[in-house]
Motif scaffolding. Structure first.
Motif, PDB file in Angstrom:
ATOM      1  N   ALA A  78       0.812  -1.222   0.000  1.00 12.07           N
ATOM      2  CA  ALA A  78       0.000   0.000   0.000  1.00 12.07           C
ATOM      3  C   ALA A  78       0.838   1.260   0.000  1.00 12.07           C
ATOM      4  CB  ALA A  78      -0.954   0.001   1.210  1.00 12.07           C
ATOM      5  N   GLY A  79       2.065   1.179  -0.517  1.00 14.29           N
ATOM      6  CA  GLY A  79       2.884   2.379  -0.647  1.00 14.29           C
ATOM      7  C   GLY A  79       2.413   3.248  -1.804  1.00 14.29           C
ATOM      8  N   VAL A  80       3.158   4.307  -2.069  1.00 20.10           N
ATOM      9  CA  VAL A  80       2.713   5.295  -3.052  1.00 20.10           C
ATOM     10  C   VAL A  80       2.616   4.698  -4.459  1.00 20.10           C
ATOM     11  CG1 VAL A  80       5.049   6.212  -3.483  1.00 20.10           C
ATOM     12  CG2 VAL A  80       3.053   7.674  -3.830  1.00 20.10           C
ATOM     13  N   LEU A  81       3.521   3.788  -4.822  1.00 19.22           N
ATOM     14  CA  LEU A  81       3.490   3.206  -6.155  1.00 19.22           C
ATOM     15  C   LEU A  81       2.234   2.348  -6.352  1.00 19.22           C
ATOM     16  CD1 LEU A  81       5.002   2.945  -8.841  1.00 19.22           C
ATOM     17  CD2 LEU A  81       6.311   1.054  -7.855  1.00 19.22           C
ATOM     18  N   GLY A  82       1.936   1.498  -5.388  1.00 17.60           N
ATOM     19  CA  GLY A  82       0.732   0.685  -5.471  1.00 17.60           C
ATOM     20  C   GLY A  82      -0.529   1.517  -5.379  1.00 17.60           C
ATOM     21  N   ALA A  83      -0.518   2.539  -4.518  1.00 15.96           N
ATOM     22  CA  ALA A  83      -1.710   3.359  -4.304  1.00 15.96           C
ATOM     23  C   ALA A  83      -2.116   4.103  -5.567  1.00 15.96           C
ATOM     24  CB  ALA A  83      -1.476   4.329  -3.158  1.00 15.96           C
ATOM     25  N   PHE A  84      -1.139   4.601  -6.317  1.00 16.58           N
ATOM     26  CA  PHE A  84      -1.508   5.323  -7.531  1.00 16.58           C
ATOM     27  C   PHE A  84      -1.923   4.378  -8.659  1.00 16.58           C
ATOM     28  CE2 PHE A  84       0.321   9.205  -5.681  1.00 16.58           C
ATOM     29  CZ  PHE A  84      -0.714  10.072  -6.014  1.00 16.58           C
ATOM     30  N   HIS A  85      -1.402   3.163  -8.682  1.00 14.71           N
ATOM     31  CA  HIS A  85      -1.947   2.179  -9.621  1.00 14.71           C
ATOM     32  C   HIS A  85      -3.411   1.899  -9.277  1.00 14.71           C
ATOM     33  CE1 HIS A  85       2.169   1.359 -11.013  1.00 14.71           C
ATOM     34  NE2 HIS A  85       1.601   0.747 -12.040  1.00 14.71           N
ATOM     35  N   ALA A  86      -3.709   1.788  -7.989  1.00  8.80           N
ATOM     36  CA  ALA A  86      -5.098   1.590  -7.571  1.00  8.80           C
ATOM     37  C   ALA A  86      -5.966   2.766  -7.991  1.00  8.80           C
ATOM     38  CB  ALA A  86      -5.155   1.396  -6.056  1.00  8.80           C
ATOM     39  N   THR A 137       5.195  20.303  -2.380  1.00  7.08           N
ATOM     40  CA  THR A 137       5.680  19.466  -1.287  1.00  7.08           C
ATOM     41  C   THR A 137       4.502  18.683  -0.714  1.00  7.08           C
ATOM     42  OG1 THR A 137       5.365  21.221   0.364  1.00  7.08           O
ATOM     43  CG2 THR A 137       7.535  21.050  -0.675  1.00  7.08           C
ATOM     44  N   VAL A 138       4.819  17.576  -0.048  1.00  8.91           N
ATOM     45  CA  VAL A 138       3.817  16.788   0.666  1.00  8.91           C
ATOM     46  C   VAL A 138       4.348  16.517   2.068  1.00  8.91           C
ATOM     47  CG1 VAL A 138       3.150  15.687  -1.504  1.00  8.91           C
ATOM     48  CG2 VAL A 138       4.669  14.480   0.062  1.00  8.91           C
ATOM     49  N   GLU A 139       3.442  16.148   2.957  1.00  8.66           N
ATOM     50  CA  GLU A 139       3.837  15.701   4.293  1.00  8.66           C
ATOM     51  C   GLU A 139       3.793  14.169   4.268  1.00  8.66           C
ATOM     52  OE1 GLU A 139       4.828  18.051   6.657  1.00  8.66           O
ATOM     53  OE2 GLU A 139       4.600  19.245   4.831  1.00  8.66           O
ATOM     54  N   PRO A 140       4.942  13.507   4.094  1.00  8.04           N
ATOM     55  CA  PRO A 140       4.930  12.051   3.866  1.00  8.04           C
ATOM     56  C   PRO A 140       4.376  11.240   5.026  1.00  8.04           C
ATOM     57  CG  PRO A 140       7.165  12.860   4.188  1.00  8.04           C
ATOM     58  CD  PRO A 140       6.298  14.069   4.066  1.00  8.04           C
ATOM     59  N   ASP A 141       4.409  11.804   6.239  1.00  5.09           N
ATOM     60  CA  ASP A 141       3.900  11.047   7.384  1.00  5.09           C
ATOM     61  C   ASP A 141       2.373  10.990   7.406  1.00  5.09           C
ATOM     62  OD1 ASP A 141       3.648  13.752   7.919  1.00  5.09           O
ATOM     63  OD2 ASP A 141       4.242  13.595  10.018  1.00  5.09           O
ATOM     64  N   ARG A 142       1.705  11.782   6.547  1.00  9.34           N
ATOM     65  CA  ARG A 142       0.246  11.697   6.513  1.00  9.34           C
ATOM     66  C   ARG A 142      -0.347  11.622   5.104  1.00  9.34           C
ATOM     67  NH1 ARG A 142      -2.739  16.520   6.018  1.00  9.34           N
ATOM     68  NH2 ARG A 142      -1.544  18.465   6.038  1.00  9.34           N
ATOM     69  N   MET A 143       0.422  11.928   4.059  1.00 12.31           N
ATOM     70  CA  MET A 143      -0.146  11.949   2.716  1.00 12.31           C
ATOM     71  C   MET A 143      -0.763  10.616   2.327  1.00 12.31           C
ATOM     72  SD  MET A 143       0.003  11.048  -0.694  1.00 12.31           S
ATOM     73  CE  MET A 143       1.644  10.508  -1.151  1.00 12.31           C
ATOM     74  N   ILE A 144      -0.005   9.520   2.470  1.00 12.23           N
ATOM     75  CA  ILE A 144      -0.483   8.227   1.993  1.00 12.23           C
ATOM     76  C   ILE A 144      -1.718   7.784   2.759  1.00 12.23           C
ATOM     77  CG2 ILE A 144       1.001   6.839   3.504  1.00 12.23           C
ATOM     78  CD1 ILE A 144       0.022   6.073  -0.168  1.00 12.23           C
ATOM     79  N   HIS A 145      -1.797   8.102   4.054  1.00 16.59           N
ATOM     80  CA  HIS A 145      -2.946   7.689   4.854  1.00 16.59           C
ATOM     81  C   HIS A 145      -4.208   8.414   4.396  1.00 16.59           C
ATOM     82  CE1 HIS A 145       0.315   6.013   7.079  1.00 16.59           C
ATOM     83  NE2 HIS A 145       0.671   7.162   7.629  1.00 16.59           N
ATOM     84  N   GLN A 146      -4.082   9.700   4.149  1.00 17.79           N
ATOM     85  CA  GLN A 146      -5.236  10.464   3.675  1.00 17.79           C
ATOM     86  C   GLN A 146      -5.630  10.054   2.256  1.00 17.79           C
ATOM     87  OE1 GLN A 146      -3.038  14.097   5.219  1.00 17.79           O
ATOM     88  NE2 GLN A 146      -5.127  14.856   5.324  1.00 17.79           N
ATOM     89  N   PHE A 147      -4.637   9.734   1.443  1.00 17.39           N
ATOM     90  CA  PHE A 147      -4.913   9.299   0.081  1.00 17.39           C
ATOM     91  C   PHE A 147      -5.632   7.960   0.082  1.00 17.39           C
ATOM     92  CE2 PHE A 147      -2.989   7.657  -4.107  1.00 17.39           C
ATOM     93  CZ  PHE A 147      -4.013   8.201  -4.855  1.00 17.39           C
ATOM     94  N   LEU A 148      -5.177   7.013   0.889  1.00 11.34           N
ATOM     95  CA  LEU A 148      -5.837   5.712   0.965  1.00 11.34           C
ATOM     96  C   LEU A 148      -7.264   5.859   1.481  1.00 11.34           C
ATOM     97  CD1 LEU A 148      -2.941   3.478   2.348  1.00 11.34           C
ATOM     98  CD2 LEU A 148      -3.878   3.448   0.029  1.00 11.34           C
ATOM     99  N   ASP A 149      -7.464   6.739   2.454  1.00 10.07           N
ATOM    100  CA  ASP A 149      -8.823   6.983   2.939  1.00 10.07           C
ATOM    101  C   ASP A 149      -9.724   7.463   1.807  1.00 10.07           C
ATOM    102  OD1 ASP A 149      -8.218   6.245   5.519  1.00 10.07           O
ATOM    103  OD2 ASP A 149      -7.947   8.293   6.254  1.00 10.07           O
ATOM    104  N   TYR A 150      -9.195   8.346   0.963  1.00 11.41           N
ATOM    105  CA  TYR A 150      -9.951   8.858  -0.172  1.00 11.41           C
ATOM    106  C   TYR A 150     -10.267   7.733  -1.163  1.00 11.41           C
ATOM    107  CZ  TYR A 150     -10.679  11.137  -4.715  1.00 11.41           C
ATOM    108  OH  TYR A 150     -11.163  11.500  -5.933  1.00 11.41           O
ATOM    109  N   LEU A 151      -9.300   6.871  -1.424  1.00 14.68           N
ATOM    110  CA  LEU A 151      -9.524   5.760  -2.353  1.00 14.68           C
ATOM    111  C   LEU A 151     -10.607   4.822  -1.840  1.00 14.68           C
ATOM    112  CD1 LEU A 151      -5.882   4.774  -3.437  1.00 14.68           C
ATOM    113  CD2 LEU A 151      -7.495   6.299  -4.592  1.00 14.68           C
ATOM    114  N   VAL A 152     -10.622   4.593  -0.534  1.00 15.61           N
ATOM    115  CA  VAL A 152     -11.614   3.694   0.055  1.00 15.61           C
ATOM    116  C   VAL A 152     -12.996   4.338   0.077  1.00 15.61           C
ATOM    117  CG1 VAL A 152     -12.316   2.526   2.186  1.00 15.61           C
ATOM    118  CG2 VAL A 152      -9.931   2.409   1.425  1.00 15.61           C
TER     119      VAL A 152
END
Length: 387
Positions: free
Chosen positions: A12-20, A144-159
């Motif tokens: 569920a890292g950034v590479l997989g998340a953007f493919h999703a 810029t992004v805040e890496p400690d929260r970007m992926i979590h918020q992005f995954l929430d949006y995808l779900v």
């Protein structure tokens, strides 16, 4: 939750998340399986700079597409994107020559970049030392992004908004094609079925396909970074700040006519070379300033040789060099960490298809946060055989 999907993504890292993200936007059903409670590795242990300016022409194109995608998503939901630009600061005539040459290349590529004088740099950045900077090259479109929260918020949006099925705390122990479809088995005893599978985690790749992993040309880079305590409400350091050693290191500058001759003059025995240091600055949303970073390498098959500790000699060296560039209100360090990413020695990403249903995709190196969104938009079409 179904047990059969158009696409199963492992990691569920950034590479997989953007493919999703792209698959979901195309109308496919997607399951993502993450071994941890939430992503723990390179996606959250990086600088948070999205800088297509630092990449070669191929990956700059992916990075520029990523910028568009990041901004489109940010307009819908907060994933911590801030468009405040990036600047490269030259400290000598050689670095200035490279800035001139890269600026010319970007004019040809139609990518906005602006040469800044010494005075403009000093005016823009409080505390920047006059005895360091000679001029700069500014990229206004970068974010810029805040890496400690970007992926979590992005995954929430995808779900919640795009219908991603996300399973966490589930270690995948088996992935294979059976009768024209993929079976993905977890340690918890669940079997998921998919038309296609994408393995986007280096560790999962190593466990699931050990022979392919051992024969790959992957290497791992260990990076050290640190963050000061808050600089206070009155201090602002906007955007991503990349310095002379970044100019001498980044792929984009390797396309400049003077690059090879300038690199040939460098001292190969310097601490900078030994530890792969180039000094970066980025102010986080809490007012702290992130400083880094270093690069130490080992073959992926022997990553343990890099150790699991922080080398304080490296941190001390980076702080001493950072002080020569910018005078911050405080250099008191509030947090230190290291991260690792994998990359290929002979190609820009590791990509291998197993039959017609499984793709292993990893080793994107330091390009992940910048290039993943744009690269995934193109790659997902080949995975799903979609135009």
């Amino acid at each position: 939750m179904n047990n059969k999907y158009d696409l199963i993504i492992i990691g569920a890292g950034v590479l997989g998340a953007f493919h999703a993200y792209h698959a979901l936007k195309m109308g496919y059903t997607v399951l993502m399986v993450e071994k941890d409670y939430q992503p723990q590795e390179a996606t959250v242990r990086n600088f948070g700079q999205v800088v297509p300016s630092g990449m070669n022409s191929k990956w700059q194109a992916y990075g520029r597409e990523s910028l568009k995608i990041y901004k489109e998503i940010q307009a819908i939901t907060d994933i911590s994107i801030r468009q405040n630009g990036s600047v490269y600061l030259a400290s000598d005539e050689q670095e200035e020559a490279l800035l001139d040459e890269l600026c010319a290349i970007n004019k040809t590529n139609d990518y906005a970049s602006i040469r800044w004088s010494k005075t403009e740099c000093l005016t823009k950045f409080s505390g920047l030392r006059s005895d360091y900077v000679r001029s700069g090259l500014y990229f206004p479109d970068e974010v810029t992004v805040e890496p400690d929260r970007m992926i979590h918020q992005f995954l929430d949006y995808l779900v919640t908004s795009l219908g991603l099925s996300l399973v966490t705390n589930q270690l995948v122990i088996h992935c294979e094609e059976v009768n024209g479809q993929v079976e993905v088995h977890t340690a918890g005893g669940t079997c998921f079925l998919g038309a296609k599978a994408l393995v986007c985690s280096g560790r999962d790749f190593k466990a699931l396909f050990p022979e392919i992993f051992l024969n790959s040309d992957l290497e791992v880079s260990k990076l050290q970074m640190m963050k000061t305590i808050s600089q206070g409400k009155e201090y602002s350091l906007p955007g991503s700040i990349l310095t002379g050693w970044s100019i001498r290191r980044y792929e984009a500058f390797a396309e400049c006519p003077s690059f090879a001759a300038i690199k040939a003059l460098e001292n190969e025995n310097s601490p900078q070379k030994k530890w792969g240091v180039h000094i970066l600055f980025k102010q986080a949303e809490d007012g702290s300033v992130i400083i880094g970073d270093s690069h130490q390498y080992a073959d992926a098959s022997s990553v343990e040789t890099l150790g699991f500790d922080l080398d304080m000699a490296i941190d001390d060296f980076m702080i001493a060099e950072a002080r020569k560039i910018i005078e911050l209100p405080t250099y008191e360090i509030g947090q230190r960490w290291w991260g690792m990413y994998s990359q290929c020695k002979t190609s820009d990403i590791f990509q291998k298809n197993i039959g017609n249903t499984i793709q292993i995709l990893t080793g994107i190196g330091g390009k992940g946060m910048t290039g993943s969104a744009g690269f995934s938009k193109e790659n997902i079409k080949s995975i799903l055989n979609s135009k």
